[in-house]
Structures are given as structure tokens and as C-alpha cells.
Design a protein around this motif. Structure first.
Motif, PDB file in Angstrom:
ATOM      1  N   ASP A 161       0.529  -1.318  -0.060  1.00  0.00           N
ATOM      2  CA  ASP A 161       0.193  -0.272   0.065  1.00  0.00           C
ATOM      3  C   ASP A 161       0.909   1.187   0.490  1.00  0.00           C
ATOM      4  OD1 ASP A 161      -2.471  -1.236  -0.414  1.00  0.00           O
ATOM      5  OD2 ASP A 161      -2.106  -1.330   2.212  1.00  0.00           O
ATOM      6  N   ARG A 162       2.070   1.371   0.649  1.00  0.00           N
ATOM      7  CA  ARG A 162       3.141   2.259   0.926  1.00  0.00           C
ATOM      8  C   ARG A 162       4.051   2.783  -0.164  1.00  0.00           C
ATOM      9  NH1 ARG A 162       2.148   0.282   6.240  1.00  0.00           N
ATOM     10  NH2 ARG A 162       1.465   1.684   7.068  1.00  0.00           N
ATOM     11  N   ILE A 163       4.265   1.655  -0.388  1.00  0.00           N
ATOM     12  CA  ILE A 163       5.468   1.505  -2.083  1.00  0.00           C
ATOM     13  C   ILE A 163       4.882   1.333  -3.108  1.00  0.00           C
ATOM     14  CG2 ILE A 163       7.468   0.843  -2.747  1.00  0.00           C
ATOM     15  CD1 ILE A 163       8.504   0.397   0.653  1.00  0.00           C
ATOM     16  N   ASP A 164       4.693  -0.321  -3.003  1.00  0.00           N
ATOM     17  CA  ASP A 164       4.184  -0.833  -4.504  1.00  0.00           C
ATOM     18  C   ASP A 164       2.800   0.266  -5.630  1.00  0.00           C
ATOM     19  OD1 ASP A 164       6.111  -2.642  -4.080  1.00  0.00           O
ATOM     20  OD2 ASP A 164       4.767  -4.189  -3.989  1.00  0.00           O
ATOM     21  N   LYS A 165       2.225   0.527  -4.623  1.00  0.00           N
ATOM     22  CA  LYS A 165       1.231   1.069  -4.943  1.00  0.00           C
ATOM     23  C   LYS A 165       1.406   2.630  -6.067  1.00  0.00           C
ATOM     24  CE  LYS A 165      -2.787  -2.367  -3.365  1.00  0.00           C
ATOM     25  NZ  LYS A 165      -4.473  -2.285  -2.883  1.00  0.00           N
ATOM     26  N   PRO A 166       1.683   2.995  -5.070  1.00  0.00           N
ATOM     27  CA  PRO A 166       1.529   4.544  -5.108  1.00  0.00           C
ATOM     28  C   PRO A 166       2.903   4.492  -6.699  1.00  0.00           C
ATOM     29  CG  PRO A 166       2.661   4.496  -3.142  1.00  0.00           C
ATOM     30  CD  PRO A 166       2.287   2.952  -3.177  1.00  0.00           C
ATOM     31  N   VAL A 167       3.715   3.210  -6.135  1.00  0.00           N
ATOM     32  CA  VAL A 167       4.769   3.750  -7.577  1.00  0.00           C
ATOM     33  C   VAL A 167       3.412   3.418  -9.436  1.00  0.00           C
ATOM     34  CG1 VAL A 167       6.469   2.620  -8.699  1.00  0.00           C
ATOM     35  CG2 VAL A 167       6.708   2.909  -6.915  1.00  0.00           C
ATOM     36  N   GLY A 168       3.320   1.894  -9.224  1.00  0.00           N
ATOM     37  CA  GLY A 168       1.869   1.088  -9.739  1.00  0.00           C
ATOM     38  C   GLY A 168       0.965   2.212 -10.539  1.00  0.00           C
ATOM     39  N   TYR A 169       0.120   3.595  -9.139  1.00  0.00           N
ATOM     40  CA  TYR A 169      -0.576   4.410  -9.500  1.00  0.00           C
ATOM     41  C   TYR A 169       0.402   5.816 -10.641  1.00  0.00           C
ATOM     42  CZ  TYR A 169      -4.046   1.920  -7.376  1.00  0.00           C
ATOM     43  OH  TYR A 169      -4.968   1.273  -6.289  1.00  0.00           O
ATOM     44  N   ALA A 170       1.489   5.751  -9.887  1.00  0.00           N
ATOM     45  CA  ALA A 170       2.272   7.193 -10.460  1.00  0.00           C
ATOM     46  C   ALA A 170       2.809   7.088 -12.257  1.00  0.00           C
ATOM     47  CB  ALA A 170       3.129   7.839  -9.782  1.00  0.00           C
ATOM     48  N   ALA A 171       3.389   5.733 -12.608  1.00  0.00           N
ATOM     49  CA  ALA A 171       3.264   5.081 -13.954  1.00  0.00           C
ATOM     50  C   ALA A 171       2.057   5.197 -14.847  1.00  0.00           C
ATOM     51  CB  ALA A 171       4.257   3.480 -13.805  1.00  0.00           C
ATOM     52  N   VAL A 172       1.264   5.077 -14.570  1.00  0.00           N
ATOM     53  CA  VAL A 172       0.142   5.665 -15.754  1.00  0.00           C
ATOM     54  C   VAL A 172      -0.334   6.682 -15.021  1.00  0.00           C
ATOM     55  CG1 VAL A 172      -0.399   2.940 -15.511  1.00  0.00           C
ATOM     56  CG2 VAL A 172      -1.984   3.851 -14.321  1.00  0.00           C
TER      57      VAL A 172
ATOM     58  N   TYR B   5      -3.785   9.621  -5.550  1.00  0.00           N
ATOM     59  CA  TYR B   5      -3.948   8.470  -4.947  1.00  0.00           C
ATOM     60  C   TYR B   5      -4.276   8.978  -3.006  1.00  0.00           C
ATOM     61  CZ  TYR B   5      -2.556   4.055  -2.123  1.00  0.00           C
ATOM     62  OH  TYR B   5      -1.947   3.013  -1.394  1.00  0.00           O
ATOM     63  N   LEU B   6      -5.338   7.881  -2.638  1.00  0.00           N
ATOM     64  CA  LEU B   6      -5.323   8.593  -1.393  1.00  0.00           C
ATOM     65  C   LEU B   6      -5.577   7.807  -0.420  1.00  0.00           C
ATOM     66  CD1 LEU B   6      -7.144  11.014   0.735  1.00  0.00           C
ATOM     67  CD2 LEU B   6      -9.119   9.775  -0.193  1.00  0.00           C
ATOM     68  N   LEU B   7      -4.732   7.310   0.479  1.00  0.00           N
ATOM     69  CA  LEU B   7      -4.650   6.614   1.234  1.00  0.00           C
ATOM     70  C   LEU B   7      -4.905   5.984   2.538  1.00  0.00           C
ATOM     71  CD1 LEU B   7      -2.966   3.095   1.481  1.00  0.00           C
ATOM     72  CD2 LEU B   7      -0.692   4.666   2.593  1.00  0.00           C
ATOM     73  N   ILE B   8      -5.348   5.759   3.242  1.00  0.00           N
ATOM     74  CA  ILE B   8      -6.672   5.925   4.379  1.00  0.00           C
ATOM     75  C   ILE B   8      -4.915   4.859   5.017  1.00  0.00           C
ATOM     76  CG2 ILE B   8      -8.310   5.806   5.877  1.00  0.00           C
ATOM     77  CD1 ILE B   8      -9.840   5.921   3.534  1.00  0.00           C
ATOM     78  N   ASP B   9      -4.847   5.225   6.205  1.00  0.00           N
ATOM     79  CA  ASP B   9      -3.378   4.655   7.269  1.00  0.00           C
ATOM     80  C   ASP B   9      -4.578   4.271   7.667  1.00  0.00           C
ATOM     81  OD1 ASP B   9      -1.538   3.311   8.040  1.00  0.00           O
ATOM     82  OD2 ASP B   9       0.020   4.650   6.909  1.00  0.00           O
ATOM     83  N   ARG B  10      -4.653   3.492   8.489  1.00  0.00           N
ATOM     84  CA  ARG B  10      -5.086   2.595   9.826  1.00  0.00           C
ATOM     85  C   ARG B  10      -4.313   2.683  10.672  1.00  0.00           C
ATOM     86  NH1 ARG B  10      -9.953  -1.863   9.084  1.00  0.00           N
ATOM     87  NH2 ARG B  10      -7.570  -2.724   7.936  1.00  0.00           N
ATOM     88  N   ASP B  11      -2.611   2.165  10.213  1.00  0.00           N
ATOM     89  CA  ASP B  11      -1.792   1.756  11.043  1.00  0.00           C
ATOM     90  C   ASP B  11      -1.903   3.519  11.889  1.00  0.00           C
ATOM     91  OD1 ASP B  11      -1.566  -1.142  10.642  1.00  0.00           O
ATOM     92  OD2 ASP B  11      -0.331  -0.235   8.655  1.00  0.00           O
ATOM     93  N   ASN B  12      -1.269   4.357  11.416  1.00  0.00           N
ATOM     94  CA  ASN B  12      -0.685   5.497  11.563  1.00  0.00           C
ATOM     95  C   ASN B  12      -1.680   6.569  11.781  1.00  0.00           C
ATOM     96  OD1 ASN B  12       1.431   4.488  10.760  1.00  0.00           O
ATOM     97  ND2 ASN B  12       2.418   4.868   9.060  1.00  0.00           N
TER      98      ASN B  12
ATOM     99  N   GLU C  92       0.515  14.727  -7.884  1.00  0.00           N
ATOM    100  CA  GLU C  92       1.432  15.108  -9.198  1.00  0.00           C
ATOM    101  C   GLU C  92       2.504  14.355  -9.811  1.00  0.00           C
ATOM    102  OE1 GLU C  92       4.041  18.759  -7.525  1.00  0.00           O
ATOM    103  OE2 GLU C  92       1.857  19.494  -6.800  1.00  0.00           O
ATOM    104  N   PRO C  93       2.056  12.907 -10.406  1.00  0.00           N
ATOM    105  CA  PRO C  93       2.694  12.508 -10.846  1.00  0.00           C
ATOM    106  C   PRO C  93       3.378  12.181 -12.058  1.00  0.00           C
ATOM    107  CG  PRO C  93       1.064  11.791 -12.224  1.00  0.00           C
ATOM    108  CD  PRO C  93       0.509  12.779 -10.919  1.00  0.00           C
TER     109      PRO C  93
END
Length: 94
Positions: free
Chosen positions: A16-27, A32-39, A47-48
Motif C-alpha cells: 500500500d505504501r510502496i508498490d501501489k504509489p509507484v504503479g499508480y504514478a506510472a500510469v 492516490y488517497l491512502l487511508i492509513d489505519r496503522d498511522n 503530481e505523478p
């Protein structure tokens, strides 16, 4: 725009914090909005460019979250904050 909520499993950090941002920015997904339940945060990636988001802003639950263009609106996260508080201290069922 993509919206994700972190999972409570061992690979959520990588996914969620590494792979998805890279994948979404690549396209060139603009936001990308991440609701982070841990933090207890809402993280806005925007701005990809060159398969990376150039801007990453973290907001605590309960704070208004302004989404950049092309969305251009504000998300009220107070309900996330209140749900967390209620989970930590459930109301008495007296």
C-alpha cells in the motif's frame, strides 16, 4: 483517483505504501488517497512524474483533506477520527 485502505497484514507496508504509489504514478493517475489505519492518517499522493508522485501530504484523521486538481474538493475526515475514538472507548451499554 484511487482510494485504498491499509490492511492489517504483514505486507501492507510494501503493497500500500510502496508498490501501489509507484504503479499508480506510472500510469499517471493524478491522485492516490491512502487511508492509513496503522498511522491514523490520510495520505494524498499527487503530481505523478516519471513513475513517482512528486507530492505526498499526510493528514491526521479529523483534519480536512484538500484534494488537488483535477479533483479540487475537500474531504471531511472527522468520521474516521470519531470511529477510532469510539473503537478505543466504546459507549457503555448500561
Amino acid at each position: 483517483m484511487a482510494v485504498e485502505i491499509t490492511s492489517h497484514d504483514r505486507d501492507t507496508h510494501q503493497r500500500d505504501r510502496i508498490d501501489k504509489p509507484v504503479g499508480y504514478a506510472a500510469v499517471d493517475l493524478p491522485v492516490y488517497l491512502l487511508i492509513d489505519r496503522d498511522n491514523n492518517t490520510v495520505v494524498v499522493y499527487s503530481e505523478p512524474r516519471d513513475a513517482r508522485y512528486q507530492r505526498v501530504v499526510s493528514h491526521p484523521w479529523g483534519a480536512p483533506v484538500e484534494l488537488p486538481e483535477p479533483l479540487g474538493f475537500t474531504v471531511d475526515t472527522e468520521e474516521l477520527h470519531m470511529a477510532r475514538l469510539e473503537a478505543a472507548d466504546p459507549p457503555c451499554a448500561c
